[in-house]
Design a protein around this motif. Structure first.
Motif, PDB file in Angstrom:
ATOM      1  N   CYS A 103     -12.205 105.077  -0.729  1.00  0.00           N
ATOM      2  CA  CYS A 103     -12.640 105.976  -1.802  1.00  0.00           C
ATOM      3  C   CYS A 103     -13.387 107.177  -1.230  1.00  0.00           C
ATOM      4  CB  CYS A 103     -13.520 105.216  -2.788  1.00  0.00           C
ATOM      5  SG  CYS A 103     -14.066 106.185  -4.199  1.00  0.00           S
ATOM      6  N   VAL A 106     -10.877 109.590   0.396  1.00  0.00           N
ATOM      7  CA  VAL A 106     -10.150 110.357  -0.615  1.00  0.00           C
ATOM      8  C   VAL A 106     -11.051 111.430  -1.224  1.00  0.00           C
ATOM      9  CG1 VAL A 106      -9.035 110.240  -2.886  1.00  0.00           C
ATOM     10  CG2 VAL A 106      -8.523 108.512  -1.152  1.00  0.00           C
ATOM     11  N   LEU A 142     -15.614 110.406  -7.986  1.00  0.00           N
ATOM     12  CA  LEU A 142     -15.429 109.151  -7.258  1.00  0.00           C
ATOM     13  C   LEU A 142     -16.721 108.605  -6.661  1.00  0.00           C
ATOM     14  CD1 LEU A 142     -12.086 109.895  -5.359  1.00  0.00           C
ATOM     15  CD2 LEU A 142     -12.377 108.527  -7.429  1.00  0.00           C
ATOM     16  N   PHE A 151      -9.861 105.753  -9.858  1.00  0.00           N
ATOM     17  CA  PHE A 151      -8.948 106.818  -9.467  1.00  0.00           C
ATOM     18  C   PHE A 151      -8.221 107.431 -10.667  1.00  0.00           C
ATOM     19  CE2 PHE A 151      -8.727 104.626  -5.161  1.00  0.00           C
ATOM     20  CZ  PHE A 151      -9.499 105.583  -4.540  1.00  0.00           C
ATOM     21  N   SER A 152      -7.724 106.591 -11.563  1.00  0.00           N
ATOM     22  CA  SER A 152      -6.927 107.088 -12.688  1.00  0.00           C
ATOM     23  C   SER A 152      -7.743 108.012 -13.582  1.00  0.00           C
ATOM     24  CB  SER A 152      -6.374 105.916 -13.507  1.00  0.00           C
ATOM     25  OG  SER A 152      -7.435 105.085 -13.972  1.00  0.00           O
ATOM     26  N   PHE A 184      -3.848 107.309  -3.660  1.00  0.00           N
ATOM     27  CA  PHE A 184      -4.493 106.483  -4.674  1.00  0.00           C
ATOM     28  C   PHE A 184      -3.823 105.110  -4.776  1.00  0.00           C
ATOM     29  CE2 PHE A 184      -5.023 110.943  -5.967  1.00  0.00           C
ATOM     30  CZ  PHE A 184      -6.398 111.022  -5.936  1.00  0.00           C
TER      31      PHE A 184
END
Length: 210
Positions: A103, A106, A142, A151-152, A184
């Motif tokens: 996470c 990202v 995040l 993520f969504s 993701f």
């Protein structure tokens, strides 16, 4: 566990499944599993992990382990740890650490704009604003210490942001990259692999008494 009025308690479910185990009653087993599945969100995931493990219900075990990963580690008590056992708890902590690391990666590393759209008038400014919006948007969503987003949800909120000097075409290209979700989807694939590994290592098979 705190359950709704029409849901069996953990202790009642355990007693029912012990009867199933003793008398090998497939119909009652299906009833119990259907009830657990319909009411799965009214129980703590550790309760259902224990039932899924002890009474060989892999779909309940997998779903409950996935739900457990959504709970902050600080909210997992000693009683929860003892209930699910050392092997499952170690896998839970390992998975949490790996997912948190992924996470952060990202959040901090925006997808690279490999090729700017034809309507992009200033690629350098476009890249700079893409980087800034990613950090101030996706990074915040995040890594928010008070309310981190899955993520969504983070992607949905990111779509609604203002992108400064980015051309419309470049925005659409990068949205396509996000919607493909390669980075993701890694988390979902990793979780499924951990769950399947536990099911295999613990010998949780749905046909154990047939």
């Amino acid at each position: 566990s705190v359950c709704s009025a029409d849901a069996y308690s953990y202790e009642e479910l355990r007693s029912l499944l012990e009867l199933v185990q003793k008398y090998r009653c497939a119909e009652t087993r299906r009833f119990a599993i259907d009830h657990i599945w319909d009411k799965r969100f009214t129980y703590h995931p550790t309760d259902l992990i224990k039932l899924g493990h002890d009474f060989h219900i892999p779909q309940v075990f997998r779903c409950s382990f996935m739900n457990l990963l959504k709970i902050p580690l600080k909210e997992i008590s000693k009683e929860h740890c003892l209930l699910i056992g050392e092997e499952v708890f170690v896998a839970f902590v390992y998975a949490k650490v790996m997912l948190d690391e992924h996470c952060r990666i990202v959040a901090c590393e925006e997808p690279v704009i490999l090729s700017h759209a034809s309507d992009c008038g200033n690629p350098t400014a476009c890249q700079e604003d893409w980087h800034a919006v990613w950090w101030n948007g996706m990074g915040w969503f995040l890594l928010d210490g008070r309310n981190p987003q899955p993520f969504s949800d983070a992607i949905k909120r990111f779509h609604e942001m203002q992108f400064g000097r980015m051309g419309r075409g470049c925005q659409q290209l990068m949205f396509q990259v996000l919607d493909c979700g390669v980075a993701f989807q890694y988390a979902d694939t990793f979780i499924k692999d951990v769950c399947q590994g536990l099911v295999h290592d613990l010998g949780i098979t749905s046909d154990w008494f047939l």
